[in-house]
Design an enzyme around this catalytic site. Structure first.
Site, short mmCIF file in Angstrom:
data_model
loop_
_atom_site.label_atom_id
_atom_site.label_comp_id
_atom_site.label_asym_id
_atom_site.label_seq_id
_atom_site.Cartn_x
_atom_site.Cartn_y
_atom_site.Cartn_z
N ASP A 180 5.75 -3.03 11.08
CA ASP A 180 4.32 -2.68 11.18
C ASP A 180 3.83 -2.56 12.62
OD1 ASP A 180 4.65 -5.42 11.42
OD2 ASP A 180 2.98 -5.97 10.12
N SER A 203 7.51 -4.92 7.02
CA SER A 203 7.09 -5.77 8.15
C SER A 203 7.78 -7.13 8.20
CB SER A 203 5.58 -5.94 8.08
OG SER A 203 5.00 -4.68 7.97
N ARG A 207 0.83 -1.21 0.00
CA ARG A 207 0.00 0.00 0.00
C ARG A 207 0.86 1.26 0.00
NH1 ARG A 207 -4.23 0.45 4.23
NH2 ARG A 207 -2.39 0.47 5.53
C1 GLC Z 1 6.12 -11.47 10.61
C2 GLC Z 1 7.32 -10.53 10.50
C3 GLC Z 1 7.19 -9.38 11.47
C4 GLC Z 1 5.85 -8.68 11.27
C5 GLC Z 1 4.71 -9.69 11.40
C6 GLC Z 1 3.34 -9.06 11.18
O1 GLC Z 1 6.13 -12.09 11.83
O2 GLC Z 1 8.50 -11.25 10.75
O3 GLC Z 1 8.24 -8.44 11.30
O4 GLC Z 1 5.71 -7.66 12.22
O5 GLC Z 1 4.90 -10.72 10.45
O6 GLC Z 1 3.23 -8.52 9.91
#
Ligand code: GLC
Length: 441
Positions: free
Chosen positions: A189, A135, A71
């Site tokens: 995130d 993320s 996004r």
């Molecule tokens: C996975 C990633 C992590 C992220 C999570 C939620 O666990 O390793 O960094 O925060 O997904 O998206």
């Protein structure tokens, strides 16, 4: 007979209050080890940022990468805890975008930014600061630099692990002629979600995602971040990305072991494989397929399709659990799509129970992890805490948040009343803008 099957499954997937307490203790030990730089299933990654004051202002572009969609957002911070989001665009990620190489992935991100700027005409020709929510576990070297530690959630583009993802993004933006877009912040995130909520709510001190993946972050005193080498006032705080999806001190069923062995990262992301949307459907499918193989359900039917990994998605588990029809017709529809041509009402009810057992465990594990994070900061629960949560499983799965709250009460008693869970939609993107604002001060 059916009751016997259910009893066995309930037992295998049960997380009792005592088990939750054990998980909390182990979680604390792993957190300590991670903060000291010792080997731990919790990476405890410093995010190079503290919570915002709420006074941050400006107009920013935010990128949000980490689930099924990428996004691009325009965010305006008004400086009084108010956030506006005048424009958002979603770009579906294809398999080749996430599994080929760094050039393909970051090229896709940059060309999407270009499309966003063209279509929305926001910030097109002027210099603008950008916050990048990436993320995945990143080993940050500063607020706007960090290298990927390992891929999770099925991403596997070559040439990214060990590389600075901000440099990769900058290069790709420059190739698209977008050098006037300045990448000034990089965030996970969970960190974005915590920033976005705490921008207007000082009691918010945990950011959680329960979506495709699962993870959390919280602010930690620098005196406790033993692995920190830089200068810092001991009482000052920094947000720590726990990467709780990798927590591995959990009781596994046979289905969890088989699922783990079938993934491209066996032995890793064990908690995530029991909790998050990428895996919930697959856990349920494995149980249903096993009951079928043992002829305890759908006898005489080949139902080859349901034997294949990935046929049941977490949305299906949500649809089945939300099926309130007398004949369980929505459950029947999911089963038909998965190759089970006919089923009796009793069989559909059994499938619904299986889904409930699997998702209830996910909620209880999430609750134990949340309780561990809160009691790490405030052992006796003397303060109020708001947990900002985002993610499709938390938002959309019927009864998921209620099961978390119930489990928190079981394990913390009346003190659970000090904890408030709030859905913080779009937090990760908004938070990246706040971090960009802090960074540009
Ligand atoms: C996975 C990633 C992590 C992220 C999570 C939620 O666990 O390793 O960094 O925060 O997904 O998206």
């Amino acid at each position: 007979m059916k009751t016997g099957i259910l009893k066995d499954l309930e037992k295998a997937f049960n997380i009792s209050p005592d088990e939750m307490k054990r998980v909390i203790r182990d979680f604390h030990l792993e957190m300590e080890k991670g903060l000291s730089g010792k080997k731990s299933s919790l990476k405890m990654l410093p995010a190079y940022i503290d919570r915002p004051t709420g006074g941050e202002k400006g107009s920013f572009i935010a990128l949000d990468l980490g689930g099924t969609n990428f996004r691009v957002l325009e965010i305006r911070l008004h400086g009084n805890g108010r956030i506006m989001m005048p424009a958002v665009m979603k770009f579906a990620l294809r398999k080749q975008d996430i599994t080929k190489d760094a050039g393909a992935l970051f090229g896709f991100l940059a060309s999407s930014v270009k499309t966003f700027l063209r279509k929305t005409a926001h910030g097109a020709c002027r210099d603008v600061n950008l916050g990048f929510t990436f993320s995945f576990p990143i080993d940050q070297k500063g607020i706007a630099s960090g290298s990927l530690v390992t891929w999770t959630k099925g991403f596997e583009a070559a040439g990214v692990i060990g590389h600075d993802v901000v440099s990769l993004l900058k290069c790709a933006l420059a190739k698209e002629g977008l050098a006037h877009i300045h990448v000034t912040a990089l965030a996970n995130d969970t960190v974005g979600t915590l920033m976005a909520r705490s921008y207007g709510d000082r009691s918010c001190d945990v950011g959680v995602i329960i979506g495709t993946g699962t993870n959390a972050c919280y602010p930690e005193k620098m005196s406790k971040v033993k692995k920190w080498k830089g200068a810092a006032a001991p009482e000052s705080e920094m947000i720590i990305n726990i990467e709780w999806g990798n927590f591995n001190k959990l009781k596994k069923t046979l289905y969890d072991r088989q699922l783990d062995a079938s993934t491209d990262n066996p032995g890793k992301q064990i908690l995530e494989k029991m909790v998050s949307g990428m895996y919930l459907g697959e856990v349920a499918r494995r149980v249903i397929a096993d009951l079928g193989r043992r002829q305890l359900i759908f006898p005489g039917q080949a139902f080859r399709k349901i034997k294949a990994a990935g046929t049941v998605r977490s949305e299906d588990v949500s649809a089945i659990e939300g099926d309130g029809s007398a004949s369980l017709s929505a459950t029947g529809a999911v089963l038909r799509r998965c190759g089970v041509k006919s089923s009796s009402r009793a069989e559909r009810a059994l499938v619904k129970n299986v889904c409930a057992i699997v998702s209830r465990r996910a909620a209880r594990i999430s609750a134990a992890a949340m309780a561990a994070v809160i009691t790490k900061m405030d052992q006796k629960l003397q303060r109020k805490h708001t947990i900002a949560v985002d993610g499709s499983v938390y938002e959309k799965h019927p009864g998921f948040s209620r099961n978390i709250e119930k489990a928190l009460k079981e394990v913390l008693g009346s003190k659970a009343g000090k904890i408030k869970l709030v859905l913080s939609k779009d937090g990760s993107g908004k938070g990246a803008a706040i971090i960009a604002a802090v960074a540009s001060k």
